[in-house]
Scaffold this motif. Structure first.
Motif, PDB file in Angstrom:
ATOM      1  N   GLU A  30       0.830  -1.198   0.000  1.00  0.00           N
ATOM      2  CA  GLU A  30       0.000   0.000   0.000  1.00  0.00           C
ATOM      3  C   GLU A  30       0.868   1.253   0.000  1.00  0.00           C
ATOM      4  OE1 GLU A  30      -2.983   0.105   3.017  1.00  0.00           O
ATOM      5  OE2 GLU A  30      -3.832  -1.821   2.430  1.00  0.00           O
ATOM      6  N   LYS A  31       1.971   1.183   0.718  1.00  0.00           N
ATOM      7  CA  LYS A  31       2.894   2.320   0.759  1.00  0.00           C
ATOM      8  C   LYS A  31       3.495   2.565  -0.622  1.00  0.00           C
ATOM      9  CE  LYS A  31       5.834   3.827   4.381  1.00  0.00           C
ATOM     10  NZ  LYS A  31       6.826   3.513   5.399  1.00  0.00           N
ATOM     11  N   LYS A  32       3.830   1.473  -1.318  1.00  0.00           N
ATOM     12  CA  LYS A  32       4.379   1.605  -2.669  1.00  0.00           C
ATOM     13  C   LYS A  32       3.350   2.218  -3.604  1.00  0.00           C
ATOM     14  CE  LYS A  32       7.509  -2.335  -2.371  1.00  0.00           C
ATOM     15  NZ  LYS A  32       7.758  -3.715  -2.810  1.00  0.00           N
ATOM     16  N   ASN A  33       2.090   1.788  -3.487  1.00  0.00           N
ATOM     17  CA  ASN A  33       1.031   2.336  -4.333  1.00  0.00           C
ATOM     18  C   ASN A  33       0.806   3.822  -4.049  1.00  0.00           C
ATOM     19  OD1 ASN A  33       0.588  -0.051  -5.696  1.00  0.00           O
ATOM     20  ND2 ASN A  33      -1.033  -0.718  -4.317  1.00  0.00           N
ATOM     21  N   ALA A  34       0.835   4.183  -2.764  1.00  0.00           N
ATOM     22  CA  ALA A  34       0.667   5.594  -2.405  1.00  0.00           C
ATOM     23  C   ALA A  34       1.831   6.419  -2.945  1.00  0.00           C
ATOM     24  CB  ALA A  34       0.566   5.744  -0.894  1.00  0.00           C
ATOM     25  N   THR A  35       3.026   5.892  -2.844  1.00  0.00           N
ATOM     26  CA  THR A  35       4.201   6.581  -3.375  1.00  0.00           C
ATOM     27  C   THR A  35       4.110   6.714  -4.887  1.00  0.00           C
ATOM     28  OG1 THR A  35       5.539   5.696  -1.564  1.00  0.00           O
ATOM     29  CG2 THR A  35       6.720   6.538  -3.476  1.00  0.00           C
ATOM     30  N   ALA A  36       3.664   5.652  -5.541  1.00  0.00           N
ATOM     31  CA  ALA A  36       3.509   5.699  -6.998  1.00  0.00           C
ATOM     32  C   ALA A  36       2.469   6.742  -7.396  1.00  0.00           C
ATOM     33  CB  ALA A  36       3.122   4.326  -7.530  1.00  0.00           C
ATOM     34  N   ALA A  41       1.246  12.002  -9.700  1.00  0.00           N
ATOM     35  CA  ALA A  41       0.653  13.338  -9.577  1.00  0.00           C
ATOM     36  C   ALA A  41       1.729  14.409  -9.762  1.00  0.00           C
ATOM     37  CB  ALA A  41      -0.024  13.490  -8.226  1.00  0.00           C
ATOM     38  N   ALA A  42       2.888  14.209  -9.166  1.00  0.00           N
ATOM     39  CA  ALA A  42       3.981  15.179  -9.302  1.00  0.00           C
ATOM     40  C   ALA A  42       4.456  15.267 -10.749  1.00  0.00           C
ATOM     41  CB  ALA A  42       5.136  14.797  -8.389  1.00  0.00           C
ATOM     42  N   PHE A  43       4.516  14.127 -11.421  1.00  0.00           N
ATOM     43  CA  PHE A  43       4.945  14.096 -12.822  1.00  0.00           C
ATOM     44  C   PHE A  43       3.983  14.900 -13.693  1.00  0.00           C
ATOM     45  CE2 PHE A  43       4.405  11.987 -16.979  1.00  0.00           C
ATOM     46  CZ  PHE A  43       5.661  12.222 -17.512  1.00  0.00           C
ATOM     47  N   HIS A  44       2.698  14.661 -13.520  1.00  0.00           N
ATOM     48  CA  HIS A  44       1.711  15.365 -14.338  1.00  0.00           C
ATOM     49  C   HIS A  44       1.621  16.843 -13.967  1.00  0.00           C
ATOM     50  CE1 HIS A  44       0.367  11.986 -16.689  1.00  0.00           C
ATOM     51  NE2 HIS A  44       0.310  11.262 -15.593  1.00  0.00           N
ATOM     52  N   GLN A  45       1.822  17.154 -12.712  1.00  0.00           N
ATOM     53  CA  GLN A  45       1.846  18.558 -12.300  1.00  0.00           C
ATOM     54  C   GLN A  45       3.035  19.269 -12.941  1.00  0.00           C
ATOM     55  OE1 GLN A  45       2.283  19.227  -8.093  1.00  0.00           O
ATOM     56  NE2 GLN A  45       1.827  21.397  -8.269  1.00  0.00           N
ATOM     57  N   HIS A  46       4.180  18.610 -12.956  1.00  0.00           N
ATOM     58  CA  HIS A  46       5.369  19.176 -13.612  1.00  0.00           C
ATOM     59  C   HIS A  46       5.096  19.403 -15.101  1.00  0.00           C
ATOM     60  CE1 HIS A  46       9.503  19.885 -14.793  1.00  0.00           C
ATOM     61  NE2 HIS A  46       9.374  18.911 -15.687  1.00  0.00           N
ATOM     62  N   ALA A 139      -4.295  11.404 -19.101  1.00  0.00           N
ATOM     63  CA  ALA A 139      -3.202  10.518 -18.689  1.00  0.00           C
ATOM     64  C   ALA A 139      -3.167  10.395 -17.170  1.00  0.00           C
ATOM     65  CB  ALA A 139      -1.873  11.044 -19.214  1.00  0.00           C
ATOM     66  N   PHE A 140      -3.388  11.501 -16.466  1.00  0.00           N
ATOM     67  CA  PHE A 140      -3.392  11.473 -15.007  1.00  0.00           C
ATOM     68  C   PHE A 140      -4.555  10.627 -14.495  1.00  0.00           C
ATOM     69  CE2 PHE A 140      -4.930  13.302 -10.978  1.00  0.00           C
ATOM     70  CZ  PHE A 140      -3.830  13.005 -10.192  1.00  0.00           C
ATOM     71  N   ASN A 141      -5.747  10.842 -15.064  1.00  0.00           N
ATOM     72  CA  ASN A 141      -6.914  10.059 -14.635  1.00  0.00           C
ATOM     73  C   ASN A 141      -6.715   8.569 -14.904  1.00  0.00           C
ATOM     74  OD1 ASN A 141      -8.245  12.308 -13.706  1.00  0.00           O
ATOM     75  ND2 ASN A 141      -9.370  12.626 -15.612  1.00  0.00           N
ATOM     76  N   LEU A 147      -3.882   2.810 -10.554  1.00  0.00           N
ATOM     77  CA  LEU A 147      -3.375   2.651  -9.189  1.00  0.00           C
ATOM     78  C   LEU A 147      -4.482   2.329  -8.202  1.00  0.00           C
ATOM     79  CD1 LEU A 147      -0.690   5.455  -9.103  1.00  0.00           C
ATOM     80  CD2 LEU A 147      -0.296   3.010  -8.903  1.00  0.00           C
ATOM     81  N   SER A 148      -5.650   2.909  -8.407  1.00  0.00           N
ATOM     82  CA  SER A 148      -6.759   2.619  -7.474  1.00  0.00           C
ATOM     83  C   SER A 148      -7.224   1.168  -7.638  1.00  0.00           C
ATOM     84  CB  SER A 148      -7.920   3.586  -7.684  1.00  0.00           C
ATOM     85  OG  SER A 148      -8.519   3.379  -8.943  1.00  0.00           O
ATOM     86  N   LYS A 149      -7.146   0.648  -8.865  1.00  0.00           N
ATOM     87  CA  LYS A 149      -7.507  -0.750  -9.079  1.00  0.00           C
ATOM     88  C   LYS A 149      -6.532  -1.677  -8.378  1.00  0.00           C
ATOM     89  CE  LYS A 149     -10.048  -0.233 -13.372  1.00  0.00           C
ATOM     90  NZ  LYS A 149     -10.095  -0.517 -14.822  1.00  0.00           N
TER      91      LYS A 149
END
Length: 155
Positions: A30-36, A41-46, A139-141, A147-149
């Protein structure tokens, strides 16, 4: 009797394998998924910040390209200045006044044309920015759904 015991052992082994296939909830997973998700999100924000920066640069490039308002004003001032010198020296006063009026009208028209050109080019830029932002959003969605799946599948 041997067949019964053998079939029971095979059934138990198969049942054990099916339970072994479902992973228990692993906090590190779960921690890995949250980090991913955070990294995505950071990638798409950039990417979105980069798109806005590119838009700003392109808009500035349009406004400072050849024939911009500053150049038109500079040229206008130069030509009017020449005729004003003639008026100040008393040379061809009426002709110079008429020429200044023509120059003012010409440069007003050039400024209007420049405004129209800039508006058209900026509208194109805005359209391209809108398309690129929608592409990033999709792409973000898509990434968040994937990831939610994986998170919901782990539970």
């Amino acid at each position: 009797m041997k067949t019964f015991v053998l079939s029971t052992l095979i059934s138990v082994a198969a049942l054990g394998n099916s339970f072994a296939g479902t992973a228990p909830i692993d906090p590190s997973n779960e921690k890995k998924n949250a980090t991913a998700l955070k990294e995505t999100a950071a990638f798409h924000q950039h990417n979105m910040v980069t798109l806005y920066n590119q838009y700003d640069l392109a808009e500035a490039r349009i406004k400072t390209s050849r024939g911009n308002h500053a150049e038109l004003d500079r040229d206008h001032k130069f030509f009017v200045g020449l005729y004003q010198q003639d008026i100040a020296n008393g040379i061809r006063v009426e002709q110079s006044k008429k020429a200044i009026e023509e120059i003012n009208a010409r440069y007003a028209k050039l400024h209007a044309e420049r405004d129209a050109y800039e508006a058209k080019e900026i509208a194109k830029l805005q359209k391209h920015l809108d398309v690129a932002l929608k592409k990033e959003e999709k792409a973000f969605n898509k990434a968040t759904k994937a990831l939610s799946k994986t998170v919901s599948a782990a539970r």
